[in-house]
Motif scaffolding. Structure first.
Motif, PDB file in Angstrom:
ATOM      1  N   LEU A 102      -3.977   7.782  -0.650  1.00  0.00           N
ATOM      2  CA  LEU A 102      -4.391   7.289   0.661  1.00  0.00           C
ATOM      3  C   LEU A 102      -3.209   6.875   1.532  1.00  0.00           C
ATOM      4  N   GLN A 103      -3.386   7.051   2.834  1.00  0.00           N
ATOM      5  CA  GLN A 103      -2.422   6.598   3.833  1.00  0.00           C
ATOM      6  C   GLN A 103      -3.160   5.774   4.871  1.00  0.00           C
ATOM      7  N   GLY A 104      -2.672   4.552   5.105  1.00  0.00           N
ATOM      8  CA  GLY A 104      -3.261   3.693   6.122  1.00  0.00           C
ATOM      9  C   GLY A 104      -2.908   4.164   7.519  1.00  0.00           C
ATOM     10  N   LEU A 105      -3.790   3.882   8.471  1.00  0.00           N
ATOM     11  CA  LEU A 105      -3.585   4.306   9.856  1.00  0.00           C
ATOM     12  C   LEU A 105      -3.388   3.139  10.812  1.00  0.00           C
ATOM     13  N   GLU A 106      -3.468   1.899  10.313  1.00  0.00           N
ATOM     14  CA  GLU A 106      -3.424   0.718  11.185  1.00  0.00           C
ATOM     15  C   GLU A 106      -2.120  -0.049  10.972  1.00  0.00           C
ATOM     16  N   GLU A 107      -1.216   0.100  11.944  1.00  0.00           N
ATOM     17  CA  GLU A 107       0.097  -0.541  11.879  1.00  0.00           C
ATOM     18  C   GLU A 107      -0.061  -2.051  11.670  1.00  0.00           C
ATOM     19  N   GLY A 108       0.674  -2.588  10.670  1.00  0.00           N
ATOM     20  CA  GLY A 108       0.648  -4.019  10.390  1.00  0.00           C
ATOM     21  C   GLY A 108      -0.552  -4.482   9.580  1.00  0.00           C
ATOM     22  N   ILE A 109      -1.497  -3.582   9.356  1.00  0.00           N
ATOM     23  CA  ILE A 109      -2.680  -3.912   8.552  1.00  0.00           C
ATOM     24  C   ILE A 109      -2.634  -3.151   7.225  1.00  0.00           C
ATOM     25  N   ASN A 110      -2.479  -1.837   7.306  1.00  0.00           N
ATOM     26  CA  ASN A 110      -2.371  -1.014   6.101  1.00  0.00           C
ATOM     27  C   ASN A 110      -1.298   0.070   6.255  1.00  0.00           C
ATOM     28  N   LYS A 111      -0.446  -0.096   7.254  1.00  0.00           N
ATOM     29  CA  LYS A 111       0.652   0.842   7.520  1.00  0.00           C
ATOM     30  C   LYS A 111       1.881   0.043   7.948  1.00  0.00           C
ATOM     31  N   GLY A 112       3.038   0.413   7.393  1.00  0.00           N
ATOM     32  CA  GLY A 112       4.280  -0.250   7.776  1.00  0.00           C
ATOM     33  C   GLY A 112       4.391  -1.651   7.212  1.00  0.00           C
ATOM     34  N   CYS A 113       4.807  -2.572   8.078  1.00  0.00           N
ATOM     35  CA  CYS A 113       5.030  -3.967   7.684  1.00  0.00           C
ATOM     36  C   CYS A 113       4.297  -4.896   8.634  1.00  0.00           C
ATOM     37  N   ASN A 114       4.137  -6.141   8.170  1.00  0.00           N
ATOM     38  CA  ASN A 114       3.642  -7.211   9.034  1.00  0.00           C
ATOM     39  C   ASN A 114       4.523  -8.439   8.797  1.00  0.00           C
ATOM     40  N   ASP A 115       4.140  -9.575   9.317  1.00  0.00           N
ATOM     41  CA  ASP A 115       4.994 -10.761   9.200  1.00  0.00           C
ATOM     42  C   ASP A 115       5.134 -11.268   7.763  1.00  0.00           C
ATOM     43  N   GLN A 116       4.337 -10.742   6.850  1.00  0.00           N
ATOM     44  CA  GLN A 116       4.436 -11.123   5.438  1.00  0.00           C
ATOM     45  C   GLN A 116       5.192 -10.095   4.607  1.00  0.00           C
ATOM     46  N   GLY A 117       5.636  -8.995   5.250  1.00  0.00           N
ATOM     47  CA  GLY A 117       6.363  -7.946   4.535  1.00  0.00           C
ATOM     48  C   GLY A 117       5.616  -6.629   4.538  1.00  0.00           C
ATOM     49  N   GLY A 118       5.910  -5.798   3.537  1.00  0.00           N
ATOM     50  CA  GLY A 118       5.306  -4.476   3.444  1.00  0.00           C
ATOM     51  C   GLY A 118       3.812  -4.536   3.214  1.00  0.00           C
ATOM     52  N   CYS A 119       3.085  -3.677   3.946  1.00  0.00           N
ATOM     53  CA  CYS A 119       1.624  -3.622   3.806  1.00  0.00           C
ATOM     54  C   CYS A 119       1.141  -2.175   3.863  1.00  0.00           C
ATOM     55  N   ASP A 120       1.989  -1.240   3.466  1.00  0.00           N
ATOM     56  CA  ASP A 120       1.726   0.179   3.643  1.00  0.00           C
ATOM     57  C   ASP A 120       0.991   0.769   2.438  1.00  0.00           C
ATOM     58  N   THR A 121      -0.245   1.196   2.659  1.00  0.00           N
ATOM     59  CA  THR A 121      -1.080   1.754   1.594  1.00  0.00           C
ATOM     60  C   THR A 121      -0.385   2.911   0.890  1.00  0.00           C
ATOM     61  N   TYR A 122       0.202   3.815   1.649  1.00  0.00           N
ATOM     62  CA  TYR A 122       0.859   4.988   1.070  1.00  0.00           C
ATOM     63  C   TYR A 122       2.050   4.561   0.212  1.00  0.00           C
ATOM     64  N   GLU A 123       2.887   3.683   0.735  1.00  0.00           N
ATOM     65  CA  GLU A 123       4.064   3.225  -0.007  1.00  0.00           C
ATOM     66  C   GLU A 123       3.693   2.358  -1.205  1.00  0.00           C
ATOM     67  N   ARG A 124       2.490   1.800  -1.196  1.00  0.00           N
ATOM     68  CA  ARG A 124       1.984   1.021  -2.342  1.00  0.00           C
ATOM     69  C   ARG A 124       1.366   1.925  -3.403  1.00  0.00           C
ATOM     70  N   TYR A 125       1.283   3.226  -3.132  1.00  0.00           N
ATOM     71  CA  TYR A 125       0.689   4.188  -4.067  1.00  0.00           C
ATOM     72  C   TYR A 125      -0.756   3.845  -4.386  1.00  0.00           C
ATOM     73  N   ILE A 126      -1.538   3.646  -3.333  1.00  0.00           N
ATOM     74  CA  ILE A 126      -2.966   3.369  -3.501  1.00  0.00           C
ATOM     75  C   ILE A 126      -3.713   4.703  -3.509  1.00  0.00           C
ATOM     76  N   TYR A 127      -4.444   4.934  -4.586  1.00  0.00           N
ATOM     77  CA  TYR A 127      -5.161   6.189  -4.796  1.00  0.00           C
ATOM     78  C   TYR A 127      -6.650   5.935  -5.022  1.00  0.00           C
ATOM     79  N   ILE A 128      -7.401   7.010  -4.874  1.00  0.00           N
ATOM     80  CA  ILE A 128      -8.720   7.149  -5.490  1.00  0.00           C
ATOM     81  C   ILE A 128      -8.454   8.062  -6.676  1.00  0.00           C
ATOM     82  N   HIS A 129      -8.775   7.621  -7.890  1.00  0.00           N
ATOM     83  CA  HIS A 129      -8.428   8.418  -9.071  1.00  0.00           C
ATOM     84  C   HIS A 129      -9.410   8.183 -10.202  1.00  0.00           C
ATOM     85  N   GLY A 130      -9.339   9.083 -11.177  1.00  0.00           N
ATOM     86  CA  GLY A 130     -10.156   8.951 -12.378  1.00  0.00           C
ATOM     87  C   GLY A 130      -9.587   7.908 -13.315  1.00  0.00           C
ATOM     88  N   THR A 131     -10.451   7.359 -14.150  1.00  0.00           N
ATOM     89  CA  THR A 131     -10.076   6.336 -15.127  1.00  0.00           C
ATOM     90  C   THR A 131     -10.873   6.607 -16.409  1.00  0.00           C
TER      91      THR A 131
END
Length: 171
Positions: A102-131
């Motif tokens: 997944l890649q977030g589309l909302e800057e500062g919410i799930n894309k890039g950084c915000n005042d607390q640091g990194g918040c990027d879904t893609y850079e966090r390696y957030i997936y939908i996957h099998g378990t």
């Protein structure tokens, strides 16, 4: 709903209900039971939480792999998950069968950084996957990703494309 080209497919992940619903042309096609983060919702780097908001499927990984294939770093290891393999590697966070990165589309919410640091879904390696099928569904139990049954992720994988919108909502 957000349109996805001609296929008009969208996924809605509902944290409270622990479901992922597939829509096509605004019609509910299928609802899957899932498992999101045991740490709750959030987008900060290293939080172990599932991010909210508007996303897309940035990459589909594992199209030709057998069901229960094991992935490490998005690369198939050649292993097929089994209880004996799980006993051999008890601390692995099993990523099996298919990956929808997944890649977030909302800057500062799930894309890039915000005042607390990194918040990027893609850079966090957030997936939908099998378990592993032994893992609980319908309850928050993951490290931030959205976990699905292996048969379900294989089925879903075939019905979505890179660029498919994914909305992750709290309720």
């Amino acid at each position: 709903m957000i349109s996805n080209g001609q296929s008009n497919v969208q996924l809605i992940v509902n944290i409270a209900q622990q479901t992922l619903t597939l829509y096509r042309q605004q019609t509910k096609i299928r609802c899957y039971t899932i498992s999101t983060a045991k740490n709750g919702v959030g987008s900060q780097q290293d939080s172990g939480r599932t991010p909210l908001g508007t996303h897309i499927i940035a990459q589909k990984i594992g199209a030709d792999q057998p069901i229960n294939s094991v992935f490490i770093g998005r690369v198939p290891t050649g292993e097929i998950y089994s209880p004996s393999l799980a006993n051999e590697y008890p601390n692995r966070d099993w990523i099996l069968s298919r990956i929808l990165w997944l890649q977030g589309l909302e800057e500062g919410i799930n894309k890039g950084c915000n005042d607390q640091g990194g918040c990027d879904t893609y850079e966090r390696y957030i997936y939908i996957h099998g378990t592993p099928d032994s893992e609980p569904m319908g309850v928050p139990y993951s490290h931030g990703c959205i976990r699905m049954r292996n048969q379900d992720i294989v089925e879903l994988f075939a019905q979505v494309e890179e660029g498919t919108p994914v909305s992750i909502v709290a309720a």
